[in-house]
Design a protein around this motif. Structure first.
Motif, PDB file in Angstrom:
ATOM      1  N   ASP A 242       0.820  -1.218   0.000  1.00 49.86           N
ATOM      2  CA  ASP A 242       0.000   0.000   0.000  1.00 49.86           C
ATOM      3  C   ASP A 242       0.848   1.258   0.000  1.00 49.86           C
ATOM      4  N   HIS A 243       2.071   1.166   0.515  1.00 51.88           N
ATOM      5  CA  HIS A 243       2.951   2.330   0.616  1.00 51.88           C
ATOM      6  C   HIS A 243       4.108   2.283  -0.386  1.00 51.88           C
ATOM      7  N   PRO A 249       1.895  -3.694 -12.910  1.00 56.20           N
ATOM      8  CA  PRO A 249       0.768  -4.265 -13.677  1.00 56.20           C
ATOM      9  C   PRO A 249       0.291  -5.624 -13.197  1.00 56.20           C
ATOM     10  N   TYR A 250       1.172  -6.441 -12.608  1.00 57.59           N
ATOM     11  CA  TYR A 250       0.779  -7.784 -12.193  1.00 57.59           C
ATOM     12  C   TYR A 250       0.840  -7.946 -10.674  1.00 57.59           C
ATOM     13  N   ASP A 251       0.665  -6.862  -9.975  1.00 56.72           N
ATOM     14  CA  ASP A 251       0.678  -6.886  -8.513  1.00 56.72           C
ATOM     15  C   ASP A 251      -0.679  -7.400  -8.020  1.00 56.72           C
ATOM     16  N   LEU A 252      -0.699  -8.613  -7.474  1.00 59.47           N
ATOM     17  CA  LEU A 252      -1.965  -9.231  -7.070  1.00 59.47           C
ATOM     18  C   LEU A 252      -2.657  -8.447  -5.959  1.00 59.47           C
ATOM     19  N   PHE A 253      -1.882  -7.849  -5.062  1.00 64.49           N
ATOM     20  CA  PHE A 253      -2.489  -7.050  -4.008  1.00 64.49           C
ATOM     21  C   PHE A 253      -3.321  -5.913  -4.603  1.00 64.49           C
ATOM     22  N   GLN A 254      -2.771  -5.290  -5.627  1.00 64.76           N
ATOM     23  CA  GLN A 254      -3.447  -4.141  -6.224  1.00 64.76           C
ATOM     24  C   GLN A 254      -4.555  -4.553  -7.184  1.00 64.76           C
ATOM     25  N   ILE A 255      -4.507  -5.775  -7.667  1.00 59.03           N
ATOM     26  CA  ILE A 255      -5.566  -6.277  -8.540  1.00 59.03           C
ATOM     27  C   ILE A 255      -6.765  -6.741  -7.718  1.00 59.03           C
ATOM     28  N   ILE A 256      -6.499  -7.452  -6.623  1.00 61.90           N
ATOM     29  CA  ILE A 256      -7.570  -8.058  -5.821  1.00 61.90           C
ATOM     30  C   ILE A 256      -8.248  -7.037  -4.919  1.00 61.90           C
ATOM     31  N   PRO A 258      -9.388  -3.280  -3.651  1.00 62.70           N
ATOM     32  CA  PRO A 258      -9.600  -1.884  -4.072  1.00 62.70           C
ATOM     33  C   PRO A 258      -8.806  -0.901  -3.218  1.00 62.70           C
ATOM     34  N   ASN A 259      -8.489  -1.300  -1.988  1.00 64.87           N
ATOM     35  CA  ASN A 259      -7.669  -0.478  -1.104  1.00 64.87           C
ATOM     36  C   ASN A 259      -6.209  -0.794  -1.424  1.00 64.87           C
ATOM     37  N   ASN A 260      -5.630  -0.022  -2.323  1.00 64.65           N
ATOM     38  CA  ASN A 260      -4.291  -0.334  -2.816  1.00 64.65           C
ATOM     39  C   ASN A 260      -3.392   0.892  -2.733  1.00 64.65           C
ATOM     40  N   SER A 261      -2.265   0.842  -3.417  1.00 65.83           N
ATOM     41  CA  SER A 261      -1.265   1.899  -3.291  1.00 65.83           C
ATOM     42  C   SER A 261      -1.795   3.255  -3.742  1.00 65.83           C
ATOM     43  N   ILE A 262      -2.551   3.301  -4.830  1.00 59.04           N
ATOM     44  CA  ILE A 262      -3.066   4.585  -5.309  1.00 59.04           C
ATOM     45  C   ILE A 262      -4.156   5.103  -4.374  1.00 59.04           C
ATOM     46  N   TYR A 263      -4.948   4.202  -3.833  1.00 59.15           N
ATOM     47  CA  TYR A 263      -6.029   4.585  -2.916  1.00 59.15           C
ATOM     48  C   TYR A 263      -5.438   5.206  -1.646  1.00 59.15           C
ATOM     49  N   PRO A 280      -6.049  -2.139   6.116  1.00 59.02           N
ATOM     50  CA  PRO A 280      -5.235  -2.254   4.911  1.00 59.02           C
ATOM     51  C   PRO A 280      -5.890  -3.038   3.769  1.00 59.02           C
ATOM     52  N   PHE A 281      -7.087  -3.600   3.987  1.00 58.68           N
ATOM     53  CA  PHE A 281      -7.626  -4.518   2.985  1.00 58.68           C
ATOM     54  C   PHE A 281      -8.767  -3.951   2.138  1.00 58.68           C
ATOM     55  N   PHE A 282      -9.819  -3.480   2.776  1.00 60.26           N
ATOM     56  CA  PHE A 282     -11.044  -3.137   2.060  1.00 60.26           C
ATOM     57  C   PHE A 282     -11.344  -1.640   2.157  1.00 60.26           C
TER      58      PHE A 282
END
Length: 360
Positions: A242-243, A249-256, A258-263, A280-282
């Protein structure tokens, strides 16, 4: 008594489940072997998140230092250097302190935990089949549901508990001016987040937000030592991601999720600091309570534009440097004109500020 294989049910599994009685004398309890011989699973649950944190953060640090993924940066590297108010030394020092505190607390909790035992699993599955489950449930589903499904369900519940704990504590830290100034403002010295700074917190906040919150979630859901290894390590990797400052492009954390690095990056900006408290998840609490930044998709598009512009400048500067180096190697002195690059960079920065104001 049939020896239980954790991956494959015993050959006479259906026969065991169908028997009318299960003799208590058939239950032979023994100490559960550790995943790594000589290293208790409870201790591994303390070590694994530390290894995960520094390994995964170092991966992103290598991307930073050697400029290996500039096209996927959320912010240009110049911003990380100019806007952040904490040095790398301060960040690493505080993260080490938080890891030390969480390890000490975790070790004392480990000493209070009962020694993991095995040998009761077949009886538990027989009891479920005979007393609680309908007859049409296949025996194989009983086996894998008990061995893995129940663990997955409780870990998922722990995710929700951690999210709820962190949302409310995080939001309180922003609403209360004293708490923000005294504790949480330290984390926001990083206007441009990067991986090593994922746990850059005041020690008190770090204990309350991460150590206590995650520990309570594992206690409430009664996770085993092996299950806490999964929970603690996964949560750690997710927090680092997240930080990380990248949208790979293939980062599963950011694909699965919605609460990801850009968020989370939006929350670190001055204009987004009152939004996107979920971690950190949802993003459920943000959506439910109206604290989600409403222009998330627009911000993604804006950052795509900024990243692409800066990446083109990055490639141009690399090409120009290589060309001048080759000329110099042949004995030709070539003056390097940086005026166009500087002008482009300033123009891009001005557009960046202007576009962000439009989003507000």
């Amino acid at each position: 008594m049939t020896t239980l294989d954790i991956f494959v049910p015993p050959k006479n599994f259906s026969e065991i489940l169908s028997q009318p009685k299960f003799l208590i004398d058939d239950i032979k309890l023994s100490i559960k072997p550790s995943l790594i011989p000589g290293l208790p699973d409870g201790i591994l649950a303390l070590i694994a998140p530390l290894v995960a944190y520094w390994s995964y953060a170092s991966f992103f640090h290598i991307l930073d230092v050697y400029e290996l993924a500039e096209q996927y940066r959320i912010h240009p590297s110049q911003e990380e250097e100019s806007r952040n108010k904490a040095s790398l030394h301060d960040v690493i020092r505080d993260v080490i302190l938080q890891h030390f505190i969480q390890s000490i607390v975790g070790y004392f909790v480990y000493l209070l935990d009962p020694i993991p035992q095995t040998g009761h699993e077949l009886y538990q599955m027989w009891s479920l089949k005979q007393n609680y489950l309908p007859n049409f449930i296949p025996d194989i589903l009983v086996y894998y549901g008990y061995m893995y499904g129940w663990s997955l369900f409780r870990i998922s519940v722990a995710f929700v508990l951690i999210d709820s704990w962190q949302y409310w504590l995080h939001r309180i830290m922003h609403v209360n001016k004293y708490l923000y100034k005294r504790f949480h403002s330290r984390h926001h010295r990083l206007y441009v987040p990067y991986a090593y700074g994922a746990l850059y917190n005041d020690p008190v906040e770090g204990f309350l937000l991460d150590t206590l919150g995650t520990g309570l979630a594992s206690i409430v859901t009664q996770l085993s030592s092996r299950e806490t290894i999964i929970l603690y390590t996964f949560a750690t990797l997710k927090t680092v991601d997240d930080h990380c400052g990248y949208r790979l492009p293939y980062d599963l954390f950011q694909i699965i999720f919605p609460n990801n690095s850009i968020y989370h990056d939006i929350h670190h900006q001055n204009w987004g600091i009152k939004n996107n408290f979920s971690q950190p998840f949802f993003t459920i609490w943000d959506k439910f309570l109206g604290t989600e930044y409403q222009f998330v998709n627009e911000y993604k598009q804006l950052q795509d534009h900024i990243t692409l512009t800066k990446y083109r400048e990055f490639l141009a500067s690399k090409t120009k440097h290589k060309w001048s180096f080759d000329k110099s190697a042949k004995g030709t002195s070539v003056p390097i004109d940086n005026s166009s690059s500087s002008t482009s960079e300033n123009t891009s920065d001005e557009e960046f500020v202007s576009d962000k104001k439009k989003l507000d």
